[in-house]
Design a protein around this motif. Sequence first.
Motif, PDB file in Angstrom:
ATOM      1  N   GLN A 157      35.809  31.393  32.874  1.00  0.00           N
ATOM      2  CA  GLN A 157      35.663  32.701  32.235  1.00  0.00           C
ATOM      3  C   GLN A 157      34.751  33.589  33.063  1.00  0.00           C
ATOM      4  O   GLN A 157      33.622  33.218  33.372  1.00  0.00           O
ATOM      5  N   VAL A 158      35.256  34.762  33.415  1.00  0.00           N
ATOM      6  CA  VAL A 158      34.462  35.766  34.138  1.00  0.00           C
ATOM      7  C   VAL A 158      34.626  37.082  33.396  1.00  0.00           C
ATOM      8  O   VAL A 158      35.730  37.638  33.331  1.00  0.00           O
ATOM      9  N   LEU A 159      33.531  37.580  32.829  1.00  0.00           N
ATOM     10  CA  LEU A 159      33.596  38.765  31.976  1.00  0.00           C
ATOM     11  C   LEU A 159      32.896  39.975  32.556  1.00  0.00           C
ATOM     12  O   LEU A 159      32.931  41.056  31.963  1.00  0.00           O
ATOM     13  N   ASP A 160      32.239  39.835  33.705  1.00  0.00           N
ATOM     14  CA  ASP A 160      31.615  40.995  34.338  1.00  0.00           C
ATOM     15  C   ASP A 160      32.692  41.914  34.897  1.00  0.00           C
ATOM     16  O   ASP A 160      33.667  41.455  35.508  1.00  0.00           O
ATOM     17  N   GLU A 161      32.519  43.207  34.732  1.00  0.00           N
ATOM     18  CA  GLU A 161      33.518  44.141  35.233  1.00  0.00           C
ATOM     19  C   GLU A 161      33.588  44.125  36.753  1.00  0.00           C
ATOM     20  O   GLU A 161      34.664  44.310  37.333  1.00  0.00           O
ATOM     21  N   ALA A 162      32.467  43.888  37.421  1.00  0.00           N
ATOM     22  CA  ALA A 162      32.412  43.874  38.886  1.00  0.00           C
ATOM     23  C   ALA A 162      31.695  42.602  39.334  1.00  0.00           C
ATOM     24  O   ALA A 162      30.512  42.633  39.665  1.00  0.00           O
ATOM     25  N   ARG A 177      35.766  45.124  43.797  1.00  0.00           N
ATOM     26  CA  ARG A 177      34.673  44.321  43.246  1.00  0.00           C
ATOM     27  C   ARG A 177      35.158  43.249  42.275  1.00  0.00           C
ATOM     28  O   ARG A 177      34.360  42.494  41.733  1.00  0.00           O
ATOM     29  N   ALA A 178      36.464  43.164  42.094  1.00  0.00           N
ATOM     30  CA  ALA A 178      37.034  42.097  41.268  1.00  0.00           C
ATOM     31  C   ALA A 178      37.017  40.776  42.035  1.00  0.00           C
ATOM     32  O   ALA A 178      36.790  40.740  43.248  1.00  0.00           O
ATOM     33  N   PRO A 205      38.115  48.987  33.698  1.00  0.00           N
ATOM     34  CA  PRO A 205      38.588  50.344  33.983  1.00  0.00           C
ATOM     35  C   PRO A 205      38.188  50.854  35.359  1.00  0.00           C
ATOM     36  O   PRO A 205      38.877  51.711  35.935  1.00  0.00           O
ATOM     37  N   SER A 206      37.099  50.345  35.934  1.00  0.00           N
ATOM     38  CA  SER A 206      36.662  50.821  37.248  1.00  0.00           C
ATOM     39  C   SER A 206      37.496  50.258  38.388  1.00  0.00           C
ATOM     40  O   SER A 206      37.430  50.758  39.513  1.00  0.00           O
ATOM     41  N   ASP A 207      38.295  49.217  38.127  1.00  0.00           N
ATOM     42  CA  ASP A 207      39.132  48.649  39.187  1.00  0.00           C
ATOM     43  C   ASP A 207      40.358  49.535  39.389  1.00  0.00           C
ATOM     44  O   ASP A 207      41.136  49.764  38.468  1.00  0.00           O
ATOM     45  N   GLN A 208      40.532  50.006  40.654  1.00  0.00           N
ATOM     46  CA  GLN A 208      41.563  50.991  40.912  1.00  0.00           C
ATOM     47  C   GLN A 208      42.917  50.382  41.267  1.00  0.00           C
ATOM     48  O   GLN A 208      43.905  51.119  41.380  1.00  0.00           O
TER      49      GLN A 208
END
Length: 387
Positions: A157-162, A177-178, A205-208
Motif C-alpha cells: 500500500q502506497v498512499l502518498d500522492e508523490a 513523482r509516482a 490529481p497532481s500526476d499529469q
Amino acid sequence: MKHKAKFVLSLAAVTVVACGSSVTDPTPSTSFRADLRGAVCSPSVSRDGDVVQVLPTGADDTANLQCAIDAAVAARHPMSIRLAAGTFHTAQLVAKGFVGQIAGSGKDSTVLTNLSTPMFVTPVDFYLHGEPSATNPWPSLIAFVDGDFQVSDLTIQVLDEAPTTGWSIFGIMPPIRALAHEIVIVGASARAGFQRMAFVGKVAPSDQLFGMNIYNAVFFEGILGPPIAGAFEVRDSAFIEVAAGAVAVNLKDARVSFLGNTSQRTTWPVQIADLDRTDVVVAGNRFQQGAAGIQILDACAPGEPVCGLRETRLLIAGNHLREIDGVEVIATFREGVRCAVVGNQIQYDAAVGGVAVWLGPGTKDCLVVTRGAVKDEGVGNRVIAIP
C-alpha cells in the motif's frame, strides 16, 4: 471521452540497504551468521532452519527486510521469508536470484508501505543505467531480478500522492513523482507467482500522466531489449486505485496466468504486450471502473526483437468485466497466434463508444463468442454473437 490509449510504461525497481552493517543489539544465532557470511541483522530478524522471520519495528524496516532477503539469497537453496502481522515501512528493496517464498500473515494483517519521506530515484532514464541498485535506484518499491519464487498473503500500500523525489523517462517532463511499480520482475528468466495479495494506490490529481500515484501494481518485463522467459502468475489478488494492475511485456518462452483477481478504480487491470512463444490465460477475474478490463497491445520500440504476438496462444475466458471497453485485443498478430475470447460477462459503456470486445486491425483468426457489441477491424476473425 473514451480512453483508448495504447501505452505501457516499461519501468522497474531498486535496492537501498545491503545486509552487512554492524548492529549493537544482541546478534542472531551462529547458523544465521554463518549463512550471512558474518553479516548481522537486528533482533527483529531471526532464523529457524530454512525459515527467516521478520517482525515490524514501527519505524524504518528497510534494513531488516533487505537483510532477510540477502540471507535467503546467500543460502543458495529455497528459503521462506515470513513477515509477521503489522505494518512494515520500507524504502526500495531488491532480490536478485531469490529462490523460495515471501509470505505475510494475511493481506488484512501484513502491510508493506513506503516511508514518510519521498524515495530518492535516479532522476533521468534510470533504465539506461543497468539493473536497480543502491547507485541506480529505480522508482519501484520491490524489485526481483531473475529467481524462482512466490509472494503471498500481504498488502502493498502506497498512499502518498508523490512517493518519489521525481524522475523522467523517454523525455517525459516535468519529473514524475509516482511509483513506476509496487513490484517489478526483470532479468533473463524468472518464475514468479503472487497469491492472495492487495496492491493499493491512490488517485493523485497532481500526476499529469495517469492521475495515479502508482503506475503498475506488479510488472513482469524484459527490459533493455532482450525478452524475459519463465512464468508469471497473479491469482486471487486485488488492484485498487492503480493505473495498471498485472502487466507482462516483452516475453519469450513464457507462461502468463491471471486468475481470480479483482479491481477497483484501476484503469487497466490487465495489460499484456509483445510476446513470443508464450501461453496466456486470463480467466475468472472481476474487474470494474476502468477504461479496459483486459488489454492486449503492442508496446515495442522500433527495432526491438519482440513486437506484437508471435507463436502465442491467448485465452480470455470466464471474466466478469464492467468497464468502458471489456476486452481490447489491439496487438499485431504475427505467425502462429491462436486467440479465443469466450464465456465472459461484459458490461460496457456504449454511451462513450465502448464495446464488449475490440479486435484491432492487426488481429486475425481470433474466435470471439460474446453478448454485446464487437468492434472487429481485423482479418478473418470469427465473431459469434450471443442473443
